[in-house]
Design a protein around this motif. Structure first.
Motif, PDB file in Angstrom:
ATOM      1  N   PRO A 193      10.248   3.632  14.148  1.00  0.00           N
ATOM      2  CA  PRO A 193      10.863   4.659  13.302  1.00  0.00           C
ATOM      3  C   PRO A 193       9.858   5.695  12.813  1.00  0.00           C
ATOM      4  O   PRO A 193       8.650   5.433  12.747  1.00  0.00           O
ATOM      5  CB  PRO A 193      11.429   3.852  12.117  1.00  0.00           C
ATOM      6  N   THR A 194      10.383   6.854  12.418  1.00  0.00           N
ATOM      7  CA  THR A 194       9.553   7.986  12.026  1.00  0.00           C
ATOM      8  C   THR A 194       8.504   7.637  10.978  1.00  0.00           C
ATOM      9  O   THR A 194       7.316   7.921  11.143  1.00  0.00           O
ATOM     10  CB  THR A 194      10.447   9.120  11.476  1.00  0.00           C
ATOM     11  N   THR A 195       8.942   7.043   9.878  1.00  0.00           N
ATOM     12  CA  THR A 195       8.019   6.782   8.768  1.00  0.00           C
ATOM     13  C   THR A 195       6.926   5.803   9.169  1.00  0.00           C
ATOM     14  O   THR A 195       5.749   6.013   8.871  1.00  0.00           O
ATOM     15  CB  THR A 195       8.784   6.228   7.558  1.00  0.00           C
ATOM     16  N   ALA A 196       7.321   4.725   9.849  1.00  0.00           N
ATOM     17  CA  ALA A 196       6.326   3.734  10.273  1.00  0.00           C
ATOM     18  C   ALA A 196       5.373   4.332  11.304  1.00  0.00           C
ATOM     19  O   ALA A 196       4.165   4.052  11.287  1.00  0.00           O
ATOM     20  CB  ALA A 196       7.023   2.509  10.854  1.00  0.00           C
ATOM     21  N   THR A 197       5.912   5.150  12.200  1.00  0.00           N
ATOM     22  CA  THR A 197       5.068   5.818  13.200  1.00  0.00           C
ATOM     23  C   THR A 197       3.972   6.625  12.516  1.00  0.00           C
ATOM     24  O   THR A 197       2.789   6.503  12.848  1.00  0.00           O
ATOM     25  CB  THR A 197       5.915   6.768  14.074  1.00  0.00           C
ATOM     26  N   TYR A 198       4.382   7.429  11.564  1.00  0.00           N
ATOM     27  CA  TYR A 198       3.394   8.277  10.894  1.00  0.00           C
ATOM     28  C   TYR A 198       2.357   7.441  10.136  1.00  0.00           C
ATOM     29  O   TYR A 198       1.159   7.767  10.132  1.00  0.00           O
ATOM     30  CB  TYR A 198       4.082   9.251   9.942  1.00  0.00           C
ATOM     31  N   CYS A 199       2.802   6.362   9.474  1.00  0.00           N
ATOM     32  CA  CYS A 199       1.858   5.505   8.735  1.00  0.00           C
ATOM     33  C   CYS A 199       0.794   4.939   9.665  1.00  0.00           C
ATOM     34  O   CYS A 199      -0.401   4.917   9.338  1.00  0.00           O
ATOM     35  CB  CYS A 199       2.601   4.355   8.054  1.00  0.00           C
TER      36      CYS A 199
ATOM     37  N   PHE B 191      -0.880  16.794  13.802  1.00  0.00           N
ATOM     38  CA  PHE B 191      -1.071  16.490  15.223  1.00  0.00           C
ATOM     39  C   PHE B 191      -0.555  15.086  15.541  1.00  0.00           C
ATOM     40  O   PHE B 191       0.242  14.904  16.478  1.00  0.00           O
ATOM     41  CB  PHE B 191      -2.558  16.601  15.580  1.00  0.00           C
ATOM     42  N   VAL B 192      -0.991  14.093  14.783  1.00  0.00           N
ATOM     43  CA  VAL B 192      -0.586  12.717  15.082  1.00  0.00           C
ATOM     44  C   VAL B 192       0.894  12.501  14.775  1.00  0.00           C
ATOM     45  O   VAL B 192       1.577  11.723  15.461  1.00  0.00           O
ATOM     46  CB  VAL B 192      -1.459  11.701  14.315  1.00  0.00           C
ATOM     47  N   PHE B 193       1.416  13.192  13.773  1.00  0.00           N
ATOM     48  CA  PHE B 193       2.835  13.059  13.445  1.00  0.00           C
ATOM     49  C   PHE B 193       3.702  13.581  14.579  1.00  0.00           C
ATOM     50  O   PHE B 193       4.675  12.934  14.990  1.00  0.00           O
ATOM     51  CB  PHE B 193       3.122  13.825  12.147  1.00  0.00           C
ATOM     52  N   TYR B 194       3.358  14.753  15.118  1.00  0.00           N
ATOM     53  CA  TYR B 194       4.137  15.336  16.210  1.00  0.00           C
ATOM     54  C   TYR B 194       4.169  14.405  17.420  1.00  0.00           C
ATOM     55  O   TYR B 194       5.229  14.165  18.009  1.00  0.00           O
ATOM     56  CB  TYR B 194       3.552  16.698  16.610  1.00  0.00           C
ATOM     57  N   PHE B 195       3.013  13.874  17.794  1.00  0.00           N
ATOM     58  CA  PHE B 195       2.995  13.066  19.015  1.00  0.00           C
ATOM     59  C   PHE B 195       3.579  11.677  18.798  1.00  0.00           C
ATOM     60  O   PHE B 195       4.022  11.035  19.756  1.00  0.00           O
ATOM     61  CB  PHE B 195       1.579  13.003  19.584  1.00  0.00           C
ATOM     62  N   GLY B 196       3.584  11.204  17.570  1.00  0.00           N
ATOM     63  CA  GLY B 196       4.309   9.969  17.292  1.00  0.00           C
ATOM     64  C   GLY B 196       5.804  10.161  17.456  1.00  0.00           C
ATOM     65  O   GLY B 196       6.514   9.294  17.981  1.00  0.00           O
ATOM     66  N   ILE B 197       6.309  11.329  17.043  1.00  0.00           N
ATOM     67  CA  ILE B 197       7.732  11.643  17.165  1.00  0.00           C
ATOM     68  C   ILE B 197       8.135  11.851  18.621  1.00  0.00           C
ATOM     69  O   ILE B 197       9.207  11.433  19.061  1.00  0.00           O
ATOM     70  CB  ILE B 197       8.066  12.905  16.338  1.00  0.00           C
ATOM     71  N   VAL B 198       7.266  12.505  19.388  1.00  0.00           N
ATOM     72  CA  VAL B 198       7.564  12.821  20.793  1.00  0.00           C
ATOM     73  C   VAL B 198       7.825  11.554  21.610  1.00  0.00           C
ATOM     74  O   VAL B 198       8.502  11.605  22.643  1.00  0.00           O
ATOM     75  CB  VAL B 198       6.394  13.644  21.396  1.00  0.00           C
ATOM     76  N   ALA B 199       7.331  10.415  21.133  1.00  0.00           N
ATOM     77  CA  ALA B 199       7.561   9.157  21.851  1.00  0.00           C
ATOM     78  C   ALA B 199       9.053   8.859  22.020  1.00  0.00           C
ATOM     79  O   ALA B 199       9.448   8.133  22.935  1.00  0.00           O
ATOM     80  CB  ALA B 199       6.877   7.993  21.113  1.00  0.00           C
TER      81      ALA B 199
ATOM     82  N   SER C 145       0.837  -1.202   0.000  1.00  0.00           N
ATOM     83  CA  SER C 145       0.000   0.000   0.000  1.00  0.00           C
ATOM     84  C   SER C 145       0.870   1.250   0.000  1.00  0.00           C
ATOM     85  O   SER C 145       2.071   1.199  -0.277  1.00  0.00           O
ATOM     86  CB  SER C 145      -0.959  -0.020   1.190  1.00  0.00           C
ATOM     87  N   THR C 146       0.287   2.358   0.360  1.00  0.00           N
ATOM     88  CA  THR C 146       0.954   3.662   0.269  1.00  0.00           C
ATOM     89  C   THR C 146       2.352   3.722   0.897  1.00  0.00           C
ATOM     90  O   THR C 146       3.285   4.238   0.261  1.00  0.00           O
ATOM     91  CB  THR C 146       0.061   4.756   0.893  1.00  0.00           C
ATOM     92  N   PRO C 147       2.572   3.211   2.127  1.00  0.00           N
ATOM     93  CA  PRO C 147       3.910   3.360   2.725  1.00  0.00           C
ATOM     94  C   PRO C 147       5.033   2.780   1.875  1.00  0.00           C
ATOM     95  O   PRO C 147       6.036   3.464   1.618  1.00  0.00           O
ATOM     96  CB  PRO C 147       3.761   2.619   4.062  1.00  0.00           C
TER      97      PRO C 147
END
Length: 663
Positions: free
Chosen positions: A493-499, A522-530, A208-210
């Motif tokens: 990882p960043t990309t998987a988190t965002y997906c 919003f969801v990208f920022y808080f996925g990174i903050v982890a 899929s997209t990722p």
């Protein structure tokens, strides 16, 4: 674009180690040890002699193949995607052992060879039979289902080796849910057959997209990052940061913030960025007088912010553009103000801490000369031209990245110390190929997760559940979504988190009326903050290891320094003018200024210092005023400004009393 590749060149770390009076070899060994402990990608097999040459050639050939396919291939998308993952499986087993700490040279156990062959066969079977498989529709033979199961299992195993367990646990949870509860076919084999067909043989699962975006865009930008690092640009960024802020109070910490922001533009790893720039900045901070926990926290918070720094944003920018169906340039421009606010928040706290501790900057003789930096400004040309080419829609992102790679090689010819020789050229291709393994594997597993959620309707159930709890109160939905993002993003990882976030959490906010791009930010920022949020704060733990500090104290301090990351996403959802959505220039200026003043007030509240030590009651007033300014209402802005500037005035008057002056 793993920042850890920088230390392989040896140059930035060696120079910095000499400058700080340490031993370069010991510094490099420390970096390697920290990376192996906190970065899964650094635990690789040890190949020497002919086997090392063979593996190196395979990885280099993969990188060249990716460039060719990205720019020139016209065959079926299914052929491109399946062959891409088939090669990822091959390299995954060649590069990563089954467990950490493998020290045997030229050793690959028989079961690894067997799994590697089985995994490659599964994906290349699809590659060479793509046309007939597409025409089959839903009619799949049992042996094809077995091939699909093998492909899924082997991909999960490669991901476990190079990424780690957290994402694997999340994926297995959704797979088990789909097979045992989510799908309605009464026959277990029927559920398995339906699951495998959707996940492995369609573009609704693994392909899929990722993975599609990874094979089209991300891989070539990873290669661009590898070439750019070998031009010496990271050391240039550190020197530039020293020139800008090194001489001021707490200079080394401010250098850490600026250099990590700049290096983060081409980095895709919070841990890698922390270790690489931190090996230079953390010893400098400690030497200046900062406490070890604070030094490690500053670097971790700033390095994590590299993932939200345009133009690359840890490669998630390309995924976001694809998910939202908007131009990449729109994502890039929207990210600028939030990123600047994030780093401003850290910078403010660093300044207050330095003033509180009475710390000076670096001596003038230790600072780089501005003339030397001006003469090396040409190193920025590939990055500048990339942004111009892409944002101006002069060419596709792939072609812009390819031209930028060529431009990186050209500009390096003018830098005698970091000239890209034939050896460095192939080193960059190898580093880029290896860096792709983790991202591609994680994207494939993210596809399994999103496919499982979609086919079972779990996404709608989650959305409806949170909306039911939140009712008409957006703040409740935002808080619940934030908690989901932090938990799901731990160790991923960043990309998987965002997906994962884009599939599970962003639709919740969109249903609540938040603009789509704001919900995704919003969801990208808080996925990174982890990466800096306890208990799985890998970037903070890496910073603590270099600083020789308490890991948990460092993680909590990093979370405090990165307060902007917990505030700015809420502002984005309540007032999308911060990302230039539905706004006028005046709206943008107002929300930016009020948010910045609010972050200043929260910094004063947390640090407990402005002109002098801030009393507890005044710290509370600062905090209330800061939060008021962040709320997007005119009344709250006025109240917040009165509270903040009133507190600043009181602090200033207190600092002018003889008693305070004597202290």
């Amino acid at each position: 674009m793993k920042e850890k590749d920088m230390h392989n060149t040896g140059r930035p770390l060696t120079d910095s180690a000499r400058e700080s009076g340490g031993d370069a070899g010991q510094a490099a060994a420390t970096v390697d040890a920290v990376m192996k402990k906190y970065d899964r990608e650094s635990n690789t097999r040890i190949w020497t002699g002919v086997p090392a040459v063979v593996v190196r050639c395979i990885v280099i050939a993969f990188s060249i193949w990716c460039i060719w396919v990205t720019l020139f291939a016209t065959f079926l998308e299914e052929i491109r995607l399946t062959s891409f993952l088939g090669l990822i499986i091959l390299m995954g087993f060649l590069v990563y052992p089954a467990k950490k700490g493998e020290t045997r040279e030229n050793y690959m156990p028989w079961y690894d060879i067997l799994m590697m062959i089985a995994g490659m066969f599964s994906y290349f079977y699809f590659t060479f039979n793509a046309q007939s498989i597409i025409q089959q529709g839903t009619r799949f033979e049992p042996y094809q289902i077995v091939i699909g199961i093998v492909g899924i299992v082997i991909l999960l195993e490669v991901t476990r080796r190079c990424v780690g367990l957290p994402i694997l646990i999340v994926a297995l949870f959704f797979v088990v849910y789909a097979l045992c509860f989510g799908l309605t076919n009464p026959s277990f084999y029927g559920r398995v057959r339906y699951f495998v067909r959707n996940i492995f043989y369609t573009k609704e699962g693994i392909f899929s997209t990722p993975v599609n975006v990874c094979s089209r865009y991300i891989v070539i930008f990873i290669l661009f990052g590898a070439f750019l690092e070998r031009t010496g640009i990271s050391q240039f960024f550190i020197s530039l940061a020293n020139c800008v802020a090194g001489k001021y109070s707490g200079g080394p910490a401010k250098v850490s913030v600026i250099s990590s922001a700049l290096c983060g533009m081409v980095s895709g790893s919070s841990v890698g960025n922390t270790v690489t720039t931190g090996s230079v900045t953390i010893p400098m901070m400690k030497k200046t007088g900062f406490k070890p926990e604070f030094a490690g926290a500053v670097e971790a918070a700033a390095s994590t912010g590299g993932q939200i720094m345009p133009p690359i944003m840890g490669a998630a920018a390309f995924l976001m553009a694809d998910f939202l169906g908007v131009p990449y340039s729109q994502i890039l421009v929207a990210a600028i103000i939030p990123a600047l606010l994030y780093f401003s928040g850290i910078f403010i706290s660093v300044h207050m801490e330095a003033k509180k501790e009475g710390l000076a900057g670096l001596p003038k003789d230790q600072l780089p000369h501005i003339g030397d930096l001006v003469r090396k400004l040409y190193l920025l040309l590939p990055l500048v031209m990339l942004v111009i080419w892409v944002s101006g829609n002069y060419m596709t992102m792939q072609r812009a990245a390819a031209y930028s790679i060529v431009l990186s090689i050209v500009v390096s010819l003018f830098n005698k110390e970091n000239r890209i020789t034939p050896k460095k050229f192939f080193d960059a291709l190898e580093a880029g190929g290896k860096g792709t393994i983790t991202v591609a594997a994680a994207c494939g597993v993210a596809g399994i997760i999103s496919g499982s959620i979609t086919m079972t309707g779990l996404a709608n159930e989650l959305i409806n559940g949170i909306i039911k709890v939140a009712g008409t109160h957006l703040i409740i939905a935002l808080v619940l979504t934030m908690l989901c993002c932090i938990v799901l993003g731990m160790g991923v990882p960043t990309t998987a988190t965002y997906c994962i976030m884009a599939a599970t959490c962003a639709p919740i906010l969109i249903r609540m009326g938040v603009p789509a791009i704001a919900a995704h930010y919003f969801v990208f920022y808080f996925g990174i903050v982890a990466d800096i949020t306890p208990p799985v704060a890998l970037a903070a733990y890496a910073g603590a290891a270099i600083a020789k500090a308490n890991p948990m104290k460092t993680a909590f301090r990093a979370s405090q320094l990165a307060i902007a990351a917990f505030i700015v996403p809420y502002v984005i959802c309540y007032n999308p003018a911060l990302i230039l959505v539905n706004s006028t220039p005046l709206d943008v200026i107002v929300v930016t200024c009020t948010t910045l003043i609010g972050l200043f007030a929260l910094g004063a509240a947390f640090e407990g210092y402005l002109f002098i030590k801030v009393p507890v009651i005044l710290r509370i007033v600062f905090a209330i005023g800061g939060l008021m300014l962040i709320a997007p209402e005119t009344v709250t802005d006025i109240i917040g400004l009165v509270l903040v500037f009133g507190s600043v005035f009181i602090q200033y008057r207190m600092s002018r009393t003889p008693k305070a002056a004597a202290a």
